[in-house]
Design an enzyme around this catalytic site. Structure first.
Site, short mmCIF file in Angstrom:
data_model
loop_
_atom_site.label_atom_id
_atom_site.label_comp_id
_atom_site.label_asym_id
_atom_site.label_seq_id
_atom_site.Cartn_x
_atom_site.Cartn_y
_atom_site.Cartn_z
N GLY A 47 10.97 -2.30 -3.39
CA GLY A 47 10.27 -2.13 -4.66
C GLY A 47 9.20 -1.07 -4.53
N GLN A 52 1.32 3.25 -6.26
CA GLN A 52 1.64 3.68 -4.89
C GLN A 52 1.98 5.16 -4.81
OE1 GLN A 52 4.54 0.26 -4.21
NE2 GLN A 52 3.67 0.57 -2.19
N CYS A 98 4.93 -3.50 3.14
CA CYS A 98 4.56 -2.68 1.99
C CYS A 98 4.58 -1.22 2.40
CB CYS A 98 3.15 -3.07 1.53
SG CYS A 98 2.57 -2.13 0.10
N LEU A 99 5.17 -0.38 1.56
CA LEU A 99 5.24 1.05 1.89
C LEU A 99 3.85 1.66 2.00
CD1 LEU A 99 8.20 2.06 -0.47
CD2 LEU A 99 8.28 1.71 2.01
N HIS A 140 5.08 -9.20 -5.65
CA HIS A 140 4.43 -8.19 -4.80
C HIS A 140 4.13 -6.92 -5.62
CE1 HIS A 140 4.09 -5.91 -0.82
NE2 HIS A 140 4.16 -4.93 -1.71
N GLU A 141 5.13 -6.48 -6.40
CA GLU A 141 4.96 -5.23 -7.15
C GLU A 141 3.98 -5.39 -8.31
OE1 GLU A 141 5.90 -2.63 -5.73
OE2 GLU A 141 7.24 -3.64 -4.32
N HIS A 144 0.53 -4.97 -7.25
CA HIS A 144 0.09 -3.57 -7.11
C HIS A 144 -0.50 -3.05 -8.42
CE1 HIS A 144 1.18 -2.25 -3.10
NE2 HIS A 144 2.42 -2.66 -3.23
NI NI Z 1 3.74 -2.87 -1.66
#
Ligand code: NI
Length: 180
Positions: A47, A52, A98-99, A140-141, A144
């Site tokens: 995701g 991000q 997480c990226l 999670h997304e 963000h």
């Molecule tokens: Ni993340």
């Protein structure tokens, strides 16, 4: 289209509450969504949220998947101005990365089932229910979009590991605890 650079933890955009999009059919938003798709593919993520890629807007991509193994073959859903609500009170612990937080994995509690509502890239209303991994990705997304990182959801920072050590962490830290 372009692969965008991903903001890493410490960048203030990741702590900000993102702004609603409204109309997703403008050229700017279409380009952003196309670039986010390409960025998610390149990063091999599950995701991605617009903050991000340094755009403080309420847009997220999430792969509607049940298993991690096949996840990267499933094209992501694009959700604009999404709302995610728990269905029931059941929560479960699961591993997240997480990226924006390279190399770390941690155990995070999430609702097992959620309902989501949003508009898609064409501005059409979309809604659905999700459980397990897909529900986790959505939670999670959407976090963000509210300036929340998975580390901030961890009740116990002992359950944090670097990726290279993941096998040992799961076998020697997580497994003994879950047998208690
Ligand atoms: Ni993340």
């Amino acid at each position: 289209m372009a692969v965008l650079d991903i903001a890493k933890i410490g960048h203030p955009v990741l702590l900000r509450r993102a702004e609603p999009v409204g109309d997703p059919t403008t050229g700017d938003i279409r380009r952003l969504v196309a670039d986010m798709r390409e960025t998610l593919e390149e990063a091999r993520g599950l995701g991605l949220a617009a903050p991000q890629v340094r755009e403080s807007l309420r847009i997220l991509l999430a792969r509607p998947v049940g298993k991690r193994e096949t996840a990267r073959q499933v094209p992501p859903l694009v959700l604009v101005d999404p709302v995610v609500e728990p269905l029931g009170e059941e929560m479960e612990m699961g591993l997240e990365g997480c990226l924006s937080i390279p190399s770390l994995r941690g155990l995070v509690p999430r609702y097992r089932r959620v309902r989501y509502r949003a508009v898609d890239e064409q501005g059409e209303a979309v809604e659905g229910e999700a459980e397990g991994l897909f529900a986790r990705i959505l939670q999670h997304e959407i976090d963000h979009l509210d300036g929340i990182l998975f580390l901030m959801r961890m009740p116990d920072l002992r359950y944090l590991s670097v990726e290279e050590q993941l096998e040992r962490f799961l076998a020697e830290v997580v497994a003994p605890e879950s047998r208690k």
